[in-house]
Design a protein around this motif. Sequence first.
Motif, mmCIF file in Angstrom:
data_model
loop_
_atom_site.group_PDB
_atom_site.id
_atom_site.type_symbol
_atom_site.label_atom_id
_atom_site.label_comp_id
_atom_site.label_asym_id
_atom_site.label_seq_id
_atom_site.Cartn_x
_atom_site.Cartn_y
_atom_site.Cartn_z
ATOM 1 N N ALA A 268 0.836 -1.207 0.000
ATOM 2 C CA ALA A 268 0.000 0.000 0.000
ATOM 3 C C ALA A 268 0.870 1.256 0.000
ATOM 4 O O ALA A 268 0.598 2.226 -0.725
ATOM 5 C CB ALA A 268 -0.923 -0.010 1.218
ATOM 6 N N TYR A 269 1.930 1.243 0.811
ATOM 7 C CA TYR A 269 2.851 2.392 0.859
ATOM 8 C C TYR A 269 3.517 2.580 -0.500
ATOM 9 O O TYR A 269 3.589 3.711 -1.022
ATOM 10 C CB TYR A 269 3.903 2.171 1.941
ATOM 11 C CG TYR A 269 4.868 3.321 2.081
ATOM 12 C CD1 TYR A 269 4.576 4.401 2.917
ATOM 13 C CD2 TYR A 269 6.074 3.342 1.371
ATOM 14 C CE1 TYR A 269 5.453 5.468 3.034
ATOM 15 C CE2 TYR A 269 6.953 4.399 1.475
ATOM 16 C CZ TYR A 269 6.636 5.461 2.311
ATOM 17 O OH TYR A 269 7.512 6.518 2.422
ATOM 18 N N LEU A 270 4.013 1.494 -1.088
ATOM 19 C CA LEU A 270 4.697 1.576 -2.379
ATOM 20 C C LEU A 270 3.763 2.112 -3.457
ATOM 21 O O LEU A 270 4.170 2.979 -4.262
ATOM 22 C CB LEU A 270 5.214 0.185 -2.766
ATOM 23 C CG LEU A 270 5.816 0.046 -4.171
ATOM 24 C CD1 LEU A 270 7.049 0.924 -4.312
ATOM 25 C CD2 LEU A 270 6.138 -1.408 -4.480
ATOM 26 N N THR A 271 2.530 1.636 -3.499
ATOM 27 C CA THR A 271 1.579 2.079 -4.520
ATOM 28 C C THR A 271 1.314 3.577 -4.406
ATOM 29 O O THR A 271 1.304 4.301 -5.419
ATOM 30 C CB THR A 271 0.261 1.303 -4.390
ATOM 31 O OG1 THR A 271 0.523 -0.107 -4.510
ATOM 32 C CG2 THR A 271 -0.722 1.716 -5.467
ATOM 33 N N CYS A 272 1.126 4.054 -3.194
ATOM 34 C CA CYS A 272 0.877 5.487 -2.993
ATOM 35 C C CYS A 272 2.081 6.330 -3.410
ATOM 36 O O CYS A 272 1.925 7.398 -4.012
ATOM 37 C CB CYS A 272 0.525 5.751 -1.538
ATOM 38 S SG CYS A 272 -1.081 5.101 -1.038
ATOM 39 N N ARG A 273 3.278 5.875 -3.108
ATOM 40 C CA ARG A 273 4.469 6.630 -3.497
ATOM 41 C C ARG A 273 4.638 6.627 -5.009
ATOM 42 O O ARG A 273 5.051 7.638 -5.603
ATOM 43 C CB ARG A 273 5.710 6.035 -2.826
ATOM 44 C CG ARG A 273 5.730 6.185 -1.324
ATOM 45 C CD ARG A 273 5.798 7.668 -0.897
ATOM 46 N NE ARG A 273 7.078 8.255 -1.260
ATOM 47 C CZ ARG A 273 7.228 9.438 -1.848
ATOM 48 N NH1 ARG A 273 6.152 10.161 -2.158
ATOM 49 N NH2 ARG A 273 8.434 9.906 -2.136
ATOM 50 N N LEU A 274 4.324 5.487 -5.659
ATOM 51 C CA LEU A 274 4.410 5.433 -7.111
ATOM 52 C C LEU A 274 3.400 6.365 -7.770
ATOM 53 O O LEU A 274 3.623 6.845 -8.887
ATOM 54 C CB LEU A 274 4.181 3.995 -7.598
ATOM 55 C CG LEU A 274 5.313 3.007 -7.309
ATOM 56 C CD1 LEU A 274 4.871 1.584 -7.614
ATOM 57 C CD2 LEU A 274 6.557 3.357 -8.122
ATOM 58 N N LEU A 275 2.293 6.624 -7.068
ATOM 59 C CA LEU A 275 1.295 7.573 -7.563
ATOM 60 C C LEU A 275 1.607 9.011 -7.154
ATOM 61 O O LEU A 275 0.758 9.898 -7.265
ATOM 62 C CB LEU A 275 -0.095 7.176 -7.051
ATOM 63 C CG LEU A 275 -0.642 5.850 -7.601
ATOM 64 C CD1 LEU A 275 -1.947 5.475 -6.928
ATOM 65 C CD2 LEU A 275 -0.810 5.910 -9.115
ATOM 66 N N ARG A 276 2.834 9.212 -6.631
ATOM 67 C CA ARG A 276 3.370 10.526 -6.269
ATOM 68 C C ARG A 276 2.632 11.172 -5.095
ATOM 69 O O ARG A 276 2.577 12.403 -4.982
ATOM 70 C CB ARG A 276 3.367 11.463 -7.469
ATOM 71 C CG ARG A 276 4.344 11.050 -8.567
ATOM 72 C CD ARG A 276 4.420 12.106 -9.667
ATOM 73 N NE ARG A 276 5.516 11.830 -10.581
ATOM 74 C CZ ARG A 276 5.453 11.043 -11.646
ATOM 75 N NH1 ARG A 276 4.299 10.423 -11.909
ATOM 76 N NH2 ARG A 276 6.493 10.852 -12.422
ATOM 77 N N LEU A 277 2.075 10.377 -4.216
ATOM 78 C CA LEU A 277 1.509 10.915 -2.987
ATOM 79 C C LEU A 277 2.633 11.179 -1.992
ATOM 80 O O LEU A 277 3.655 10.486 -1.995
ATOM 81 C CB LEU A 277 0.503 9.936 -2.391
ATOM 82 C CG LEU A 277 -0.786 9.720 -3.186
ATOM 83 C CD1 LEU A 277 -1.652 8.665 -2.522
ATOM 84 C CD2 LEU A 277 -1.555 11.021 -3.352
ATOM 85 N N PRO A 278 2.485 12.154 -1.125
ATOM 86 C CA PRO A 278 3.539 12.462 -0.144
ATOM 87 C C PRO A 278 3.777 11.280 0.800
ATOM 88 O O PRO A 278 2.872 10.459 1.029
ATOM 89 C CB PRO A 278 2.961 13.664 0.620
ATOM 90 C CG PRO A 278 1.939 14.248 -0.290
ATOM 91 C CD PRO A 278 1.367 13.099 -1.060
#
Length: 295
Positions: free
Chosen positions: A73-83
Amino acid sequence: SHFGKFGAFYVRGKFFMDVHPPAAKMLVALSEVLAGHNGTFEFKGGEEYPAYVNYVFMRGFNAMFGIALAPLAYLTCRLLRLPPAFAAMAALFVTFDNAITVISRFILLDAPLLAFTALALAMLAGFYRQHARPFSSSWWQWLFGMGVALGLVASAKWVGLFAVALAGAYTIYELWEMFCEPRLQLGAYAKHWAARMAALIVVPVGIYMFWFWIHFAVLTNYDASAAFMPMGFQARLKGSPLAQQPYEVTTGSAIRLQAPGGAGYLHSHVHRYPAGSMRQQITGYGYADGNNVWG
């Protein structure tokens, strides 16, 4: 858990039929092998677990797939450029989700299914991030990584096809945008199509078929559930009653007549038709039964 029973069947090589693809059930079987289970306990409801069945290890093995959801979940959010703070919040939401915490501890197919679904979503997010760098090494890695993840999720449970549908919808949208781009050469556009067909169709289908190849290679011992399969397949299973007689029909043979495609058997009843010929009833029947035998 009846999925523990299926795992025991894999350990013993006992043929069985089930509605789900085999990948997640094989992971259950792997946990049983690692736990030292010999496959003799079939996890029937209400029965006490014998001492030699280390179900704690098996549940812990399954829980590892639930644990993997938080970093994915963390990786997916970072890949979507979320802080990073938002990505960490998403991971915490997954970590403390009560339903995920509970279901990941049971010997079920859902934890591997969720992990493979999360992996597919992460691969999709990573591939999306590379849309401005087509055919680069990282673009290929994320694309084929997504194909592998889709193959795994479809091989766990058929409900995983929703993840395949999501990836397919994004792929169609992306290809349509390229089609509307006048500066894109036809050769480059065809290469985009070929790359996605190889990674998102050939690879997942190959992985799906690979799990079934292992399934049939391992399950070589006869069980009554094999009655759903064609007669030739049943005859090749070890211990099959069909293997105990000549394959060719001779005088005195006892036979079962099955409709093409593995459908029902020709079946006789003691009852008679209430009208018409008034003779003994003859029907089709899809299960193993003594009244399917003709001699």
